[in-house]
Write a protein that holds these residues in place. Structure first.
Motif, PDB file in Angstrom:
ATOM      1  N   LEU A   1      80.487  63.551  72.991  1.00 16.29           N
ATOM      2  CA  LEU A   1      80.516  64.914  72.474  1.00 16.29           C
ATOM      3  C   LEU A   1      81.824  65.564  72.922  1.00 16.29           C
ATOM      4  O   LEU A   1      82.175  65.514  74.104  1.00 16.29           O
TER       5      LEU A   1
ATOM      6  N   ASN B   1      72.228  66.832  73.301  1.00 14.00           N
ATOM      7  CA  ASN B   1      72.780  66.212  72.098  1.00 14.00           C
ATOM      8  C   ASN B   1      72.190  64.810  71.980  1.00 14.00           C
ATOM      9  O   ASN B   1      72.824  63.831  72.361  1.00 14.00           O
TER      10      ASN B   1
ATOM     11  N   LEU C   1      71.567  69.760  69.492  1.00 11.07           N
ATOM     12  CA  LEU C   1      72.549  69.456  68.460  1.00 11.07           C
ATOM     13  C   LEU C   1      72.198  68.130  67.800  1.00 11.07           C
ATOM     14  O   LEU C   1      72.038  67.111  68.479  1.00 11.07           O
TER      15      LEU C   1
ATOM     16  N   ASN D   1      80.856  68.034  65.065  1.00  8.91           N
ATOM     17  CA  ASN D   1      81.293  67.212  66.187  1.00  8.91           C
ATOM     18  C   ASN D   1      82.362  66.273  65.637  1.00  8.91           C
ATOM     19  O   ASN D   1      82.060  65.223  65.088  1.00  8.91           O
TER      20      ASN D   1
ATOM     21  N   CYS E   1      76.844  68.875  61.836  1.00  5.49           N
ATOM     22  CA  CYS E   1      75.629  68.951  62.649  1.00  5.49           C
ATOM     23  C   CYS E   1      75.002  70.325  62.514  1.00  5.49           C
ATOM     24  O   CYS E   1      75.592  71.259  61.970  1.00  5.49           O
TER      25      CYS E   1
END
Length: 369
Positions: A173, A301, A336, A358, A363
């Motif tokens: 990420l 995430n 996310l 991302n 997303c």
């Protein structure tokens, strides 16, 4: 000396980046698609690079010109004041892109722009050849709808490269996006923070930096640090200003991941970021996540399942994680995911959603209050 700047950012983060610049007391802040414009002076080159959490880099805007033809592009670029920035021995490589424009060949545009800059510098420095052995002044161009905007990059490596993550696990990420998630959670350092899918630890580390109010660029170098006309004292004063704004305190920030190797990487990244004393990483199964404390923030995430073979596995993981957190009380969650059926598999409709990117992956940030 008033200078116009552009800060590119991931789509969806423009408003957050603009708010950061306003808090830094920059002038004429204006958010646009994929970037934020502002006006500042020389010291603001240092201040913005050191302090920004959600911007990707800080670009000096040199000028703008019509670009319906190569001749028009050449003359427009040559008319700009490149000698105000590029030193006599400076290296000035050129890169950029073109969208919806007649000049669509990037190599040709690069060549024309490079030649035009050289011609302008020749007339100012009275030289016929430039060795380009000095500091680097990365020139960037963006041609949109036959209008070319020219920049010089002050940052060098992107601002998302804080310096604490030289190694990471698969599909990391981006740090700027992690910082955005922490900002959107309205975390103020008082609540418990948990990331059950922490991977290499990016969200937890960014939460720690934000809790400490520590500038993310304090311990890295920037391209403009090597420019002779930008005094080193400006960088030192900007760092001192940033350090004066730091907090101290006791914080509860935890990251867990089922993959032991990821946890090893996260622990090393936390050490490099200087937050290992306030962030705890441990091997843990997110599908068995539980907390006894009454309330806090989950920011995470989980795997997206980008490949078909992984999609079903990701959906099963969402269902199991949803069941695990269903019994929690007093917790806000910020999850996310790019999976279009995340809410259905998670088992609960989000209170609010925000579209983010991302990198180039679209997303949603699913927010549960």
């Amino acid at each position: 000396m008033s200078i116009n700047f552009s800060v590119p950012c991931l789509f969806g983060l423009e408003g957050l980046c603009a708010d950061e610049l306003r808090r830094l007391r920059m002038e004429d802040v204006k958010a646009e698609n994929g970037r934020v414009l502002f006006t500042g002076n020389l010291v603001d080159i240092a201040r913005a690079n050191i302090a920004l959490r959600t911007g990707e880099r800080v670009l000096l805007i040199i000028g703008e010109t019509k670009a319906h033809s190569f001749d028009e592009l050449f003359e427009g670029v040559r008319a700009m004041d490149w000698d105000n920035y590029i030193t006599i021995d400076g290296a000035f490589p050129v890169k950029g892109y073109s969208l919806n424009s007649q000049l669509h060949s990037i190599p040709d545009c690069q060549s024309i722009i490079k030649k035009a800059i050289a011609e302008q510098l020749k007339s100012k420095y009275k030289l016929e050849w430039f060795q380009e052995t000095g500091a680097k002044f990365q020139v960037q161009f963006a041609i949109r709808d036959d209008i070319a905007t020219l920049y010089i990059d002050t940052s060098g490596a992107g601002l998302h490269k804080r310096g604490y993550r030289p190694s990471s696990n698969v599909a990391p990420l981006r740090e700027t996006l992690a910082a955005a998630i922490v900002t959107l959670s309205r975390y103020k350092g008082k609540q418990q923070v948990c990331d059950p899918f922490c991977g290499s630890g990016t969200i937890a580390i960014e939460a720690a930096l934000m809790a400490l109010n520590r500038a993310p660029g304090l311990n890295r170098n920037f391209a403009a640090m090597h420019w002779d006309w930008l005094e080193q004292e400006l960088w030192e004063s900007s760092k001192s200003e940033a350090k004066d704004r730091e907090y101290t305190g006791d914080y509860e920030i935890w990251g867990g991941d089922i993959d032991e190797k990821s946890i090893e990487i996260a622990i090393e990244n936390g050490k490099r970021a200087g937050v290992s004393d306030i962030v705890r990483f441990e091997t843990a199964d997110a599908t068995k996540f539980q907390r006894d404390l009454s309330g806090g923030i989950i920011m995470t995430n989980p795997p997206y399942g980008m490949r078909v073979s992984d999609k079903k596995e990701a959906e099963a993981l969402y269902r199991a994680f949803g069941s695990a957190v269903e019994k929690l009380e007093g917790w806000n969650m910020y999850i996310l995911s790019s999976h279009t059926e995340f809410e259905r598999n998670f088992g609960k409709t989000a209170t609010k959603k925000r579209k983010l990117y991302n990198g180039m992956i679209k997303c949603d940030l699913f927010m549960y209050f």
